[in-house]
Design an enzyme around this catalytic site. Structure first.
Site, PDB file in Angstrom:
ATOM      1  N   SER A 186      37.637  49.723  62.709  1.00 24.51           N
ATOM      2  CA  SER A 186      36.761  50.891  62.799  1.00 24.51           C
ATOM      3  C   SER A 186      36.495  51.522  61.580  1.00 24.51           C
ATOM      4  CB  SER A 186      37.099  51.852  63.974  1.00 24.51           C
ATOM      5  OG  SER A 186      36.732  51.319  65.216  1.00 24.51           O
ATOM      6  N   GLU A 207      51.014  17.838  30.863  1.00 27.74           N
ATOM      7  CA  GLU A 207      49.556  17.320  31.025  1.00 27.74           C
ATOM      8  C   GLU A 207      49.292  16.330  29.627  1.00 27.74           C
ATOM      9  OE1 GLU A 207      47.185  20.591  31.298  1.00 27.74           O
ATOM     10  OE2 GLU A 207      47.649  20.908  33.395  1.00 27.74           O
TER      11      GLU A 207
END
Length: 469
Positions: A271, A1
């Site tokens: 459930s 970067e």
């Protein structure tokens, strides 16, 4: 970067200004509330931090890394600085330096890596856990392709090379002795937290003593149970009074799959979600003896819920409907109680995932993780007192000084009497309902849950001392 690495003198004023602008947008304007502060550090500054400093975020630390970076630039050439940086930086899973990373991820020497493999490694240091191709291959692939785009834009590779590398699948030849751990899924779970908070240097080189909540005997039996089941899955056990995670198994074989199904797998609970509907109902005037008709129903949107057996039982009490996990009654109860209210109660119990605001919620169609649902059941088992899960008790530095002490944070979420009634109903699920296979010869409560064609099968059960999903 740091694309200006070969141009700057150790610091980048443009990078610092850009980072502060991002911090202003994310933190002050709150455009990205969870974003971390940016420092705008150059490669030279990062070398200074990794070698001489800590990850403390402060103006004093920032000034130190700037001064050290300027000194490093005066003492070494750019190529020497880059070499030191690449030999020092952390690539995840205990690997420091690009050669160690190449050996660990690809079983190759660094000079033998191809372009796609180099780009993959280049993307890891920004977030070694998050961008790990072992833990998050899809995220790692996207990050690799961003690196390749950046290399093309800066003129380091041709468009043809970029496109060819982007088409390459991730092919790992992973080898890491550190993976031969006790409770590897739990170990990597806490390691990612520690790296996030303290950084790799402190964790691997700081001489820390980390005291965890794990019970090794429980862990052994949890791993054994999953192995003997013959199925892929996960197990997590939590002490409801403290939130301590006592056992965690994220899969059958950590060597084959690092994906932690106990914390990272978001699946439909079926459930097993129903206790939160019944909890809401019981807390708002309903009783176990209230009767709801188990009969066909079609809602305005044309949806007609069905029971597992494709049959209907007529008038049933809430207790009976819960014991036998009757879907239609669960949907009708959800409609009467209110979807928003049930979602609110679920979140109060400890579920953090987003829940779909429709009646299919009664059938457990919203995905949640085993850790979440175990934590939420623990609130019920603890008679309405919520305690968030904990994996680390305390951390001491090399001298024995306590630098972190995790005290369970307790919060009253529901009335004790409401939870007591629900627990009694959940005990009946094991005594004579859908959870009869979970009888352990002592009082216990729980709930089963399955999805269509048994793609997912759940059981969450508890005694006063332990909740297990």
């Amino acid at each position: 970067e740091d694309s200006d690495f070969y141009k700057h003198k150790g610091i980048s004023l443009r990078g610092i200004v850009r980072a502060q602008w991002e911090n202003f947008k994310n933190i002050i304007l709150q455009l990205k509330k969870e974003a971390k502060p940016h420092g705008g550090s150059t490669i030279t500054q990062q070398l200074a931090i990794n070698t001489f400093l800590t990850r403390e975020i402060s103006l004093n630390r920032k000034l130190k890394d700037i001064l050290l970076a300027l000194q490093i630039e005066r003492s070494f050439t750019k190529d020497e600085i880059l070499e030191m940086y690449l030999n020092e930086i952390y690539f995840g899973h205990g690997a420091y330096g690009v050669q160690s990373a190449a050996q660990m991820y690809f079983s190759k020497n660094v000079q033998d890596l191809n372009l796609a493999e180099c780009a993959l490694l280049a993307g890891i240091p920004r977030g070694p856990s998050y961008y790990s191709p072992i833990l998050n291959q899809e995220v790692s692939l996207k990050r690799r392709n961003i690196i390749l785009n950046r290399m093309f834009k800066l003129g380091y590779i041709s468009k043809e090379d970029m496109e060819k590398a982007k088409q390459s699948p991730i092919e790992l030849d992973y080898s890491n002795k550190r993976d031969k751990l006790t409770a590897p899924y739990f170990s990597t779970f806490i390691l990612s937290q520690l790296l996030e908070e303290y950084g790799a240097n402190v964790i691997y080189k700081g001489g820390l003593k980390i005291y965890t909540t794990l019970d090794l005997e429980m862990q052994y039996f949890a791993e054994k149970a999953l192995q003997e089941s013959g199925h892929e899955g996960a197990i997590i056990a939590i002490e409801p009074q403290t939130g301590y995670i006592k056992a965690m198994v994220g899969g059958k074989d950590f060597g084959e799959s690092k994906f932690n199904r106990a914390t990272q797998a978001y699946r439909q609970p079926g459930s097993a979600f129903k206790p939160f509907i019944y909890l809401t109902a019981l807390d708002n005037g309903f009783t176990p003896s209230n009767i709801i008709e188990d009969s066909p129903v079609t809602f305005e949107n044309g949806w007609s819920p069905e029971n597992y057996e494709k049959e209907f039982s007529g008038p049933v009490t809430l207790r009976e409907a819960f014991e036998h996990s009757i879907n239609v009654v669960g949907v009708k109860l959800l409609e009467q109680v209110g979807i928003k209210k049930v979602i609110n109660y679920s979140h109060k119990a400890g579920i953090k995932s987003e829940l779909r605001p429709d009646l299919s919620l009664a059938l457990g169609t919203s995905e949640i993780s085993p850790l979440e649902i175990a934590s939420a059941y623990a609130t019920i088992a603890n008679l309405g007192v919520r305690v968030d899960p904990l994996s680390i008790i305390r951390i001491e530095d090399y001298s024995g000084k306590i630098i972190k002490d995790n005290i369970p944070q307790k919060k009253k979420a529901f009335k004790e009497e409401t939870c007591y009634v629900l627990i009694n109903m959940m005990e009946e699920v094991i005594k004579r309902g859908t959870g009869w296979n979970a009888k352990i010869g002592r009082p216990a409560a729980g709930k089963t849950g399955t999805t269509d064609d048994f793609v997912d099968a759940w059981f969450i059960g508890f005694t006063p001392e332990l909740v297990t999903a």
